[in-house]
Design an enzyme around this catalytic site. Sequence first.
Site, PDB file in Angstrom:
ATOM      1  N   ASP A   1      39.315  19.656  45.671  1.00  0.00           N
ATOM      2  CA  ASP A   1      38.400  18.506  45.717  1.00  0.00           C
ATOM      3  C   ASP A   1      39.143  17.281  45.184  1.00  0.00           C
ATOM      4  O   ASP A   1      39.787  17.332  44.137  1.00  0.00           O
ATOM      5  CB  ASP A   1      37.163  18.792  44.859  1.00  0.00           C
ATOM      6  CG  ASP A   1      36.049  17.791  45.112  1.00  0.00           C
ATOM      7  OD1 ASP A   1      34.960  18.207  45.517  1.00  0.00           O
ATOM      8  OD2 ASP A   1      36.266  16.581  44.891  1.00  0.00           O
ATOM      9  N   ILE A   2      39.087  16.184  45.946  1.00  0.00           N
ATOM     10  CA  ILE A   2      39.858  14.985  45.587  1.00  0.00           C
ATOM     11  C   ILE A   2      39.271  14.256  44.366  1.00  0.00           C
ATOM     12  O   ILE A   2      39.977  13.514  43.692  1.00  0.00           O
ATOM     13  CB  ILE A   2      39.958  14.052  46.817  1.00  0.00           C
ATOM     14  CG1 ILE A   2      41.178  13.157  46.744  1.00  0.00           C
ATOM     15  CG2 ILE A   2      38.712  13.228  47.003  1.00  0.00           C
ATOM     16  CD1 ILE A   2      41.455  12.394  48.032  1.00  0.00           C
TER      17      ILE A   2
ATOM     18  N   GLN B   1      24.071  16.052  48.380  1.00  0.00           N
ATOM     19  CA  GLN B   1      25.169  16.342  49.315  1.00  0.00           C
ATOM     20  C   GLN B   1      25.721  15.030  49.872  1.00  0.00           C
ATOM     21  O   GLN B   1      24.950  14.142  50.272  1.00  0.00           O
ATOM     22  CB  GLN B   1      24.675  17.235  50.471  1.00  0.00           C
ATOM     23  CG  GLN B   1      25.789  17.678  51.415  1.00  0.00           C
ATOM     24  CD  GLN B   1      25.295  18.615  52.529  1.00  0.00           C
ATOM     25  OE1 GLN B   1      24.094  18.904  52.622  1.00  0.00           O
ATOM     26  NE2 GLN B   1      26.213  19.080  53.354  1.00  0.00           N
TER      27      GLN B   1
ATOM     28  N   HIS C   1      29.864  23.403  52.509  1.00  0.00           N
ATOM     29  CA  HIS C   1      30.974  23.770  51.619  1.00  0.00           C
ATOM     30  C   HIS C   1      30.454  24.339  50.310  1.00  0.00           C
ATOM     31  O   HIS C   1      29.427  23.917  49.800  1.00  0.00           O
ATOM     32  CB  HIS C   1      31.889  22.575  51.336  1.00  0.00           C
ATOM     33  CG  HIS C   1      31.163  21.354  50.885  1.00  0.00           C
ATOM     34  ND1 HIS C   1      30.486  20.536  51.752  1.00  0.00           N
ATOM     35  CD2 HIS C   1      30.993  20.812  49.660  1.00  0.00           C
ATOM     36  CE1 HIS C   1      29.944  19.529  51.097  1.00  0.00           C
ATOM     37  NE2 HIS C   1      30.217  19.685  49.814  1.00  0.00           N
TER      38      HIS C   1
ATOM     39  N   HIS D   1      31.418  24.693  46.348  1.00  0.00           N
ATOM     40  CA  HIS D   1      32.253  24.196  45.260  1.00  0.00           C
ATOM     41  C   HIS D   1      32.540  25.366  44.316  1.00  0.00           C
ATOM     42  O   HIS D   1      31.613  26.098  43.943  1.00  0.00           O
ATOM     43  CB  HIS D   1      31.505  23.146  44.428  1.00  0.00           C
ATOM     44  CG  HIS D   1      31.097  21.910  45.152  1.00  0.00           C
ATOM     45  ND1 HIS D   1      31.777  20.724  45.028  1.00  0.00           N
ATOM     46  CD2 HIS D   1      30.061  21.651  45.988  1.00  0.00           C
ATOM     47  CE1 HIS D   1      31.166  19.785  45.748  1.00  0.00           C
ATOM     48  NE2 HIS D   1      30.123  20.322  46.340  1.00  0.00           N
TER      49      HIS D   1
HETATM   50  P1  5GP Z   1      28.944  17.333  48.251  1.00  0.00           P
HETATM   51  O1  5GP Z   1      28.441  16.094  47.559  1.00  0.00           O
HETATM   52  O2  5GP Z   1      28.794  17.150  49.749  1.00  0.00           O
HETATM   53  O3  5GP Z   1      28.372  18.607  47.757  1.00  0.00           O
HETATM   54  O4  5GP Z   1      30.481  17.435  47.926  1.00  0.00           O
HETATM   55  C1  5GP Z   1      31.466  16.769  48.622  1.00  0.00           C
HETATM   56  C2  5GP Z   1      32.723  16.893  47.818  1.00  0.00           C
HETATM   57  O5  5GP Z   1      33.790  16.439  48.631  1.00  0.00           O
HETATM   58  C3  5GP Z   1      32.737  16.051  46.547  1.00  0.00           C
HETATM   59  O6  5GP Z   1      32.947  16.901  45.428  1.00  0.00           O
HETATM   60  C4  5GP Z   1      33.871  15.064  46.764  1.00  0.00           C
HETATM   61  O7  5GP Z   1      34.592  14.816  45.589  1.00  0.00           O
HETATM   62  C5  5GP Z   1      34.708  15.740  47.826  1.00  0.00           C
HETATM   63  N1  5GP Z   1      35.412  14.828  48.699  1.00  0.00           N
HETATM   64  C6  5GP Z   1      34.940  13.689  49.268  1.00  0.00           C
HETATM   65  N2  5GP Z   1      35.882  13.120  50.050  1.00  0.00           N
HETATM   66  C7  5GP Z   1      36.957  13.944  49.994  1.00  0.00           C
HETATM   67  C8  5GP Z   1      38.248  13.871  50.594  1.00  0.00           C
HETATM   68  O8  5GP Z   1      38.590  12.964  51.339  1.00  0.00           O
HETATM   69  N3  5GP Z   1      39.108  14.891  50.301  1.00  0.00           N
HETATM   70  C9  5GP Z   1      38.763  15.931  49.486  1.00  0.00           C
HETATM   71  N4  5GP Z   1      39.673  16.871  49.276  1.00  0.00           N
HETATM   72  N5  5GP Z   1      37.548  16.021  48.889  1.00  0.00           N
HETATM   73  C10 5GP Z   1      36.664  15.026  49.145  1.00  0.00           C
END
Ligand code: 5GP
Length: 146
Positions: free
Chosen positions: A39-40, A102, A108, A110
């Site tokens: 995760d970035i 999200q 995905h 985590h």
């Molecule tokens: P969500 O909020 O959808 O559950 O999580 C999305 C995750 O993707 C977040 O933890 C965020 O830090 C990660 N993320 C967003 N953009 C990127 C990216 O460009 N590259 C990577 N590796 N992770 C990302």
Amino acid sequence: MSQSQQANYDDNNIFAKMLTGDIPYHKVYEDDKTLAFMDIMPQAKGHVLVIPKQKAVDLADLESEYAAAVLATSQKVMAAQRKVFEREGVIQMQLNGAQAGQTVFHYHIHLLPSSIHELGRHAVTQADSSELAAIAKQLAEAIAAQ
Ligand code: 5GP
């Protein structure tokens, strides 16, 4: 990626672009049905995301064969995190829908080597790329040794 097409799936989401090779990432593990990468904007050191190679927005869309594959990959990643970070505690988290927080609309999981009492803020602070590369290498090596 699986041809199964969800009506509300956006082919331009960031994880779809990783799967097509259009956006770089720090790979931890890949097989025919899943991809795991750093995760970035990690909420903990060693924060990994596991995605299916299926066009699923959230849990409601996930086909059972991909659900099984994502969990199998998550088990490999968690075992590697436990070994590399020498800790038992790993959080498994997964958000369904913007209302739940999200932000990327490709399913995905985590995996966070942390405690619920110590977790950092969600998707806020970008990590140093070289540090992510080093951790990805350690985790990939630990998976290869399993
Ligand atoms: P969500 O909020 O959808 O559950 O999580 C999305 C995750 O993707 C977040 O933890 C965020 O830090 C990660 N993320 C967003 N953009 C990127 C990216 O460009 N590259 C990577 N590796 N992770 C990302």
